[in-house]
Design a protein around this motif. Structure first.
Motif, PDB file in Angstrom:
ATOM      1  N   MET A 239       0.848  -1.202   0.000  1.00  0.00           N
ATOM      2  CA  MET A 239       0.000   0.000   0.000  1.00  0.00           C
ATOM      3  C   MET A 239       0.877   1.244   0.000  1.00  0.00           C
ATOM      4  O   MET A 239       0.717   2.147  -0.815  1.00  0.00           O
ATOM      5  N   MET A 240       1.820   1.239   0.934  1.00  0.00           N
ATOM      6  CA  MET A 240       2.758   2.355   1.063  1.00  0.00           C
ATOM      7  C   MET A 240       3.525   2.539  -0.240  1.00  0.00           C
ATOM      8  O   MET A 240       3.689   3.663  -0.736  1.00  0.00           O
ATOM      9  N   ILE A 241       3.937   1.397  -0.818  1.00  0.00           N
ATOM     10  CA  ILE A 241       4.757   1.442  -2.031  1.00  0.00           C
ATOM     11  C   ILE A 241       3.975   2.069  -3.173  1.00  0.00           C
ATOM     12  O   ILE A 241       4.516   2.823  -3.977  1.00  0.00           O
ATOM     13  N   LYS A 242       2.679   1.808  -3.197  1.00  0.00           N
ATOM     14  CA  LYS A 242       1.827   2.367  -4.238  1.00  0.00           C
ATOM     15  C   LYS A 242       1.849   3.890  -4.171  1.00  0.00           C
ATOM     16  O   LYS A 242       2.037   4.577  -5.179  1.00  0.00           O
ATOM     17  N   TYR A 243       1.697   4.415  -2.950  1.00  0.00           N
ATOM     18  CA  TYR A 243       1.698   5.878  -2.797  1.00  0.00           C
ATOM     19  C   TYR A 243       3.048   6.452  -3.169  1.00  0.00           C
ATOM     20  O   TYR A 243       3.132   7.498  -3.806  1.00  0.00           O
ATOM     21  N   ILE A 244       4.122   5.753  -2.748  1.00  0.00           N
ATOM     22  CA  ILE A 244       5.452   6.246  -3.099  1.00  0.00           C
ATOM     23  C   ILE A 244       5.609   6.269  -4.614  1.00  0.00           C
ATOM     24  O   ILE A 244       6.138   7.217  -5.191  1.00  0.00           O
ATOM     25  N   PHE A 245       5.090   5.213  -5.257  1.00  0.00           N
ATOM     26  CA  PHE A 245       5.184   5.166  -6.719  1.00  0.00           C
ATOM     27  C   PHE A 245       4.473   6.348  -7.340  1.00  0.00           C
ATOM     28  O   PHE A 245       5.004   7.018  -8.224  1.00  0.00           O
ATOM     29  N   TYR A 246       3.235   6.636  -6.862  1.00  0.00           N
ATOM     30  CA  TYR A 246       2.485   7.753  -7.442  1.00  0.00           C
ATOM     31  C   TYR A 246       3.214   9.061  -7.226  1.00  0.00           C
ATOM     32  O   TYR A 246       3.281   9.910  -8.113  1.00  0.00           O
ATOM     33  N   PHE A 247       3.770   9.216  -6.033  1.00  0.00           N
ATOM     34  CA  PHE A 247       4.502  10.449  -5.743  1.00  0.00           C
ATOM     35  C   PHE A 247       5.690  10.601  -6.695  1.00  0.00           C
ATOM     36  O   PHE A 247       5.874  11.649  -7.336  1.00  0.00           O
ATOM     37  N   LEU A 248       6.466   9.514  -6.831  1.00  0.00           N
ATOM     38  CA  LEU A 248       7.652   9.571  -7.693  1.00  0.00           C
ATOM     39  C   LEU A 248       7.258   9.799  -9.145  1.00  0.00           C
ATOM     40  O   LEU A 248       7.895  10.574  -9.866  1.00  0.00           O
ATOM     41  N   ALA A 249       6.160   9.140  -9.555  1.00  0.00           N
ATOM     42  CA  ALA A 249       5.717   9.309 -10.943  1.00  0.00           C
ATOM     43  C   ALA A 249       5.320  10.756 -11.176  1.00  0.00           C
ATOM     44  O   ALA A 249       5.674  11.356 -12.196  1.00  0.00           O
ATOM     45  N   PHE A 250       4.628  11.343 -10.192  1.00  0.00           N
ATOM     46  CA  PHE A 250       4.234  12.747 -10.325  1.00  0.00           C
ATOM     47  C   PHE A 250       5.471  13.633 -10.444  1.00  0.00           C
ATOM     48  O   PHE A 250       5.544  14.487 -11.326  1.00  0.00           O
ATOM     49  N   VAL A 251       6.448  13.387  -9.559  1.00  0.00           N
ATOM     50  CA  VAL A 251       7.657  14.223  -9.575  1.00  0.00           C
ATOM     51  C   VAL A 251       8.373  14.084 -10.903  1.00  0.00           C
ATOM     52  O   VAL A 251       8.801  15.074 -11.504  1.00  0.00           O
ATOM     53  N   SER A 252       8.495  12.839 -11.411  1.00  0.00           N
ATOM     54  CA  SER A 252       9.256  12.690 -12.659  1.00  0.00           C
ATOM     55  C   SER A 252       8.543  13.356 -13.821  1.00  0.00           C
ATOM     56  O   SER A 252       9.183  14.033 -14.629  1.00  0.00           O
ATOM     57  N   VAL A 253       7.197  13.192 -13.906  1.00  0.00           N
ATOM     58  CA  VAL A 253       6.484  13.805 -15.033  1.00  0.00           C
ATOM     59  C   VAL A 253       6.526  15.334 -14.908  1.00  0.00           C
ATOM     60  O   VAL A 253       6.807  16.047 -15.881  1.00  0.00           O
ATOM     61  N   PHE A 254       6.286  15.816 -13.687  1.00  0.00           N
ATOM     62  CA  PHE A 254       6.282  17.266 -13.471  1.00  0.00           C
ATOM     63  C   PHE A 254       7.640  17.873 -13.828  1.00  0.00           C
ATOM     64  O   PHE A 254       7.722  18.847 -14.587  1.00  0.00           O
ATOM     65  N   SER A 255       8.728  17.250 -13.313  1.00  0.00           N
ATOM     66  CA  SER A 255      10.044  17.857 -13.559  1.00  0.00           C
ATOM     67  C   SER A 255      10.422  17.724 -15.034  1.00  0.00           C
ATOM     68  O   SER A 255      11.035  18.631 -15.603  1.00  0.00           O
TER      69      SER A 255
END
Lengths: 347, 165
Positions: B1-17
């Motif tokens: 569950m935690m990993i899923k949120y971390i993934f979404y966060f990282l995906a957001f950061v990579s796409v945004f940057s």
């Protein structure tokens, strides 16, 4: 789970606090040692023997007026010292500060995290450390700062290469890149020596590169009043300048810890298992031994600073690229050869 | 569950940057966003249990290549006055070509959601397994790629050398 979190949080806070306090008193130690070498008294006004001098310096730094140049890039100007400080504190996470302590039947390791890429993590943090200097120097929008930043970063990049190559020889010998395993392999008994005995050349290269990476004399070219007004931090004032200067001392502490761990046995000390001491006592004595080694290397940094004059910039680059790198590649080949011969003839 | 949120966060950061790399006006900001992007990708590697790849990614890309990028851009001192004038036709052509590239990329990746990757060894990214694979199964390609690096290095030294008269 909760107890694990609490234990890790306490450990992180303790190690963070210890690095800061050691760095703080390194400034005091440096002034005292400089005074001793130049036959002066050194700071002796604040408290007995001037022991409160670092506090007074800190208060001074905080109380100074803070000036952010109008033409600077403000966000990056603030980001620079932040990165310098952050990367200085990050490496402490993977260093094994001691073996495990047993409290109530449960083992608590004194290393925050034992990732199996410890050496690479350390190296990664080191390579990010360049950004603090570069961003700060560029954001100041001052030609002298930019020149200082470029000097500092090209020096750091150049010596990173030789440093990495000297570690490779060590990794080939130990067969692991986890700092904990490297330390445990150096535990005493059976003529099992510290790594420095097997890797003297690698150790020397690593030490020289550590001096260059922390911008200490004889490699303190980034800071040069006669040529650059100040250095990459010319435009900085107040605690932002303080952070840059302080990060240097933290780096010095951490790199001393890394040298002690990689080449001088870390928390191991001679005859540690032969004296019949209890496990916890051995751990505590091990921490003391590690800190004794660290303090020796911090002293070595200061000793060199007040003994040896600085290099010229072209000499610095020649030493890095034309002497240290070929030497460390030769060291790798020699290590590989000896490892192969050892496997073949079992000695 | 935690990993899923971390993934979404990282995906957001990579796409945004990654978007900010293209959108930012200041070239130094572009480089810094690209560095941020590399860090988030290193985070993805760690989520995939490829710690070695993550560390090497940070050391090589964020620590070495981007530093040189930043070096060059800082020394060039780019600003709006020195920017070459781009004609409308040039912008138009650039938009069409990059749009075509987008169509091709979407077209190739469209069918991939039905593709199921065979689940290999989840520890394949750990340094020990990776080293054994590289030096046992793929020794020749690995060695050949090192020759490629040697060629690049010799070329760089040749270009950097002062001309001897």
């Amino acid at each position: 789970m909760i107890s694990f979190l609490i234990y890790k949080t306490i450990l992180v806070i303790v190690i963070f606090a210890v690095s800061l306090v050691v760095a703080m008193y390194s400034t005091y130690g440096e002034r005292k040692i400089a005074a001793f070498m130049q036959d002066r008294i050194g700071p002796n006004r604040a408290g007995p023997f001037g022991i409160l001098q670092p506090l007074a310096d800190g208060v001074k730094m905080f109380m100074k007026e803070e000036i952010i140049p109008d033409v600077s890039n403000k966000a990056l100007f603030i980001l620079g010292p932040c990165i310098a400080m952050l990367t200085a504190c990050m490496t402490g996470v993977v260093i094994p500060w001691g073996a495990a302590i047993t409290i109530g039947g449960e083992k608590y390791s004194l290393q925050i995290t034992d990732i199996n890429i410890g050496v690479l993590y350390m190296f990664g943090v080191l390579s990010i450390g360049v950004y603090g200097v570069m961003i700060g120097g560029w954001a100041s929008n001052n030609k002298f700062s930019l020149l200082g930043a470029i000097r500092a970063s090209s020096q750091m990049i150049s010596y990173e290469v030789a440093m990495g190559l000297s570690i490779i020889a060590l990794v080939m010998m130990t067969g692991t890149i986890s700092l904990k395993e490297i330390t445990e392999q150096q535990a005493g008994g059976n003529w099992n020596m510290w790594n420095v005995v097997y890797q003297p050349v690698g150790f020397l290269i690593f030490l020289i590169c550590a001096f260059a990476e922390t911008n200490r004399t004889p490699f303190d070219l980034p800071e040069c009043e006669t040529e650059l007004v100040g250095g990459y931090h010319t435009e900085y004032s107040s605690m932002k300048l303080g952070f840059y200067l302080f990060a240097e001392y933290i780096n010095m502490f951490i790199s001393s810890a890394v040298i002690a761990t990689l080449y001088f046995g870390g928390y191991n000390f001679p005859f540690m298992h032969d004296l019949g001491l209890s496990e916890n006592l051995i751990t505590i004595l091990g921490v003391v031994a590690l800190f004794a080694k660290i303090f020796f290397f911090i002293f070595l940094y200061m000793w060199v600073r007040w003994t040896v004059p600085r290099f010229r910039y072209d000499q610095l680059m020649n030493l890095g690229w034309k002497i240290l790198i070929p030497l460390s590649i030769g060291n790798i080949m020699l290590t590989g050869l000896i490892t192969l011969l050892r496997q073949k003839y079992y000695f | 569950m935690m990993i899923k949120y971390i993934f979404y966060f990282l995906a957001f950061v990579s796409v945004f940057s990654a978007l900010m790399v293209v959108v930012s006006k200041n070239p130094v900001h572009c480089v810094l966003y690209l560095i941020m992007c590399f860090f988030s990708i290193a985070g993805h590697y760690i989520l995939l249990n490829a710690q070695f790849l993550a560390a090497v990614h940070v050391i090589v890309y964020a620590g070495a290549i981007m530093v040189l990028f930043l070096f060059v851009i800082m020394l060039l001192n780019l600003n709006t006055q020195s920017e070459p004038h781009k004609s409308t036709w040039l912008k138009f052509a650039a938009a069409i070509t990059s749009g075509l590239l987008l169509v091709i990329l979407v077209g190739t990746l469209k069918g991939s959601e039905t593709m199921v990757m065979p689940l290999g060894n989840p520890n394949a990214g750990l340094i020990k397994n990776l080293g054994i694979t590289l030096f046992k199964d793929f020794l020749l390609p690995f060695e050949v790629s090192s020759i490629l690096f040697l060629v690049a290095m010799v070329g760089a030294v040749m270009l950097g050398k002062k001309e001897i008269k």
